[in-house]
Design an enzyme around this catalytic site. Structure first.
Site, mmCIF file in Angstrom:
data_model
loop_
_atom_site.group_PDB
_atom_site.id
_atom_site.type_symbol
_atom_site.label_atom_id
_atom_site.label_comp_id
_atom_site.label_asym_id
_atom_site.label_seq_id
_atom_site.Cartn_x
_atom_site.Cartn_y
_atom_site.Cartn_z
ATOM 1 N N HIS A 7 -2.228 -2.840 -5.299
ATOM 2 C CA HIS A 7 -1.698 -2.571 -6.630
ATOM 3 C C HIS A 7 -1.737 -3.857 -7.445
ATOM 4 O O HIS A 7 -1.936 -4.940 -6.902
ATOM 5 C CB HIS A 7 -0.295 -1.944 -6.577
ATOM 6 C CG HIS A 7 0.750 -2.816 -5.968
ATOM 7 N ND1 HIS A 7 1.938 -2.341 -5.478
ATOM 8 C CD2 HIS A 7 0.798 -4.154 -5.755
ATOM 9 C CE1 HIS A 7 2.653 -3.340 -5.005
ATOM 10 N NE2 HIS A 7 1.989 -4.437 -5.164
ATOM 11 N N CYS A 30 1.088 0.078 -10.847
ATOM 12 C CA CYS A 30 -0.133 0.636 -11.428
ATOM 13 C C CYS A 30 -1.321 0.151 -10.621
ATOM 14 O O CYS A 30 -1.286 -0.944 -10.027
ATOM 15 C CB CYS A 30 -0.286 0.275 -12.902
ATOM 16 S SG CYS A 30 -0.448 -1.478 -13.234
ATOM 17 N N ASN A 46 -1.918 -5.384 -1.304
ATOM 18 C CA ASN A 46 -1.275 -4.081 -1.177
ATOM 19 C C ASN A 46 -1.912 -3.028 -2.085
ATOM 20 O O ASN A 46 -1.379 -1.931 -2.251
ATOM 21 C CB ASN A 46 0.217 -4.186 -1.492
ATOM 22 C CG ASN A 46 0.961 -4.991 -0.445
ATOM 23 O OD1 ASN A 46 0.637 -4.926 0.747
ATOM 24 N ND2 ASN A 46 1.942 -5.771 -0.874
#
Length: 412
Positions: A317, A352, A315
């Site tokens: 991240h 993040c 995904n």
């Protein structure tokens, strides 16, 4: 000699014409008895007559053997066809029967082998293939603890345990036929660009497995509010059934494009609701508020933490397991040397990416006992919170006792 006999059984050796002629010359015109075969010459022609034998019988029925094929030349003299490579080939039916016999004998010996592990701690499920149990609501999978998954304490690391939890969660969705794209995204979620993200995780570790141990991980899902899903895990020693780890988590949906949290669409609820189990969390809810640390309250700070490319998941991240390693980066070394992580509560506040630079902050609360509690904060350089956490530590090799939590009856 054995090789010669075996070869002769399939490739019969016949005398050459030259050898026959030489025998004729030696015999001359006389009559000689050769073991029941009479040789007599008349009018220059050699006649051979064999003793008559009764035709063989099978089940009382006479079997007539067809005469060998005989040819005649232009002068009317009978002769047998010349021996060529083709008519000297072996009887392939006999060869096939011999090969079949060998294979059947080998198969019998193979099936008689004892494949049971010689040691009780050897791998039981070598491929780690999971299966659905308990009326299709629980997914179960075994994992063998590899040598590269243990740390300085000769036990599996907390990251190893968390990776096992994540793996079983994804395999559960895949086994249910709902895995399409991303981490656990269902078909309807893919249509709406939705993905799952974890917001809260509670883990209790009673004992860490060691190298060569096989652990059995059970996982299931339940409803949590209107727009959330709860996933629980129970990790046991596959040999003894001893409970090693319990974990409970809360998941919500996020739009893959806007990166904002989303409500659960009814179409998605219809896909996953049949797999919900009506059960209490395997780990009792810790209602204590997680403390927000800052530069003044944190005792230990580690700066300049950056994700590697391998830290990103599908995904795009950072994988949530990586966060756990980051918060332990600022844990003091004396605690890591003398204590082991016994439980943790984590709140994921934002994701993040690969360009993020993070700071890890830790504060230690020592109440004078053998157990130590730490508060953690993972934040970006600009101060934005990524994750809050609380960890509890016990002395290494301490005896574990107490309540193992509320476990669904069929999984206990």
């Amino acid at each position: 000699m054995v090789a010669t006999a075996a070869t002769s059984s399939f490739f019969p050796v016949t005398p050459s014409p030259d050898s026959s002629d030489s025998k004729k010359k030696r015999l001359g015109n006389g009559s000689i008895n050769l073991g029941g075969i009479k040789s007599k010459t008349s009018s220059g022609n050699l006649q051979v007559k064999a003793n008559a034998q009764a035709p063989p019988k099978i089940n009382g029925t006479k079997v007539v053997t067809p005469p060998a094929e005989v040819f005649k030349n232009e002068d009317g003299v009978s002769f047998h066809p010349p021996r060529t490579f083709i008519n000297q080939l072996p009887d392939w039916s006999m060869l096939l029967a011999a090969i079949t016999t060998v294979f059947l004998a080998a198969e019998k010996q193979w099936m008689m082998l004892d494949w049971k592990p010689k040691r009780p701690d050897m791998l039981i499920d070598p491929f780690g293939i999971g299966k659905i149990v308990q009326d299709g609501l629980v997914f179960r999978q075994n994992f063998s603890i590899r040598s590269y998954e243990i740390g300085a304490d000769q036990t599996a690391s907390i990251e190893t345990v968390m990776n096992h939890l994540q793996e079983t969660a994804l395999n559960h969705v895949g086994s249910a036929g709902l895995l399409v794209d991303g981490f656990g995204s269902t078909p309807e979620m893919c249509k709406k660009n939705l993905i799952w993200v974890v917001t809260r995780m509670q883990v209790v570790v009673d004992r860490y497995p060691t190298w060569g141990n096989v652990v059995q991980v059970d996982t299931w899902v339940s409803a949590s509010g209107k727009n959330c899903m709860r996933r629980d895990w129970l990790v046991r020693d596959s040999q003894t059934g001893e409970v090693l780890t319990r974990a409970s988590s809360i998941w919500v949906m996020m739009n893959k494009v806007t990166r904002r949290l989303s409500k659960m669409p009814e179409e998605v609820r219809g896909e996953i609701e049949p797999y919900f189990m009506n059960s209490e969390p395997v780990v009792a809810e810790d209602g204590r508020k997680l403390v927000k640390l800052d530069d003044s309250s944190a005792e230990f700070v580690r700066k300049g933490l950056t994700p590697r490319w391998s830290d990103l998941d599908v995904n795009q991240h950072v994988n949530n397991v990586k966060y756990i390693g980051w918060i332990l980066e600022s844990a003091p070394l004396p605690i890591l040397e003398t204590h082991e992580l016994s439980s943790m509560t984590l709140e994921y506040r934002r994701e993040c990416g690969r360009d993020s630079v993070l700071q890890s902050l830790t504060a230690v609360s020592d109440n004078g006992t053998d157990e130590i509690e730490c508060q953690h904060l993972l934040r970006l350089e600009d101060g934005s919170e990524v994750m809050r956490g609380r960890t509890q530590w016990r002395l290494k090799n301490a005896k574990i006792s107490g309540n193992v939590g509320q476990i669904p009856a069929d999984t206990a």
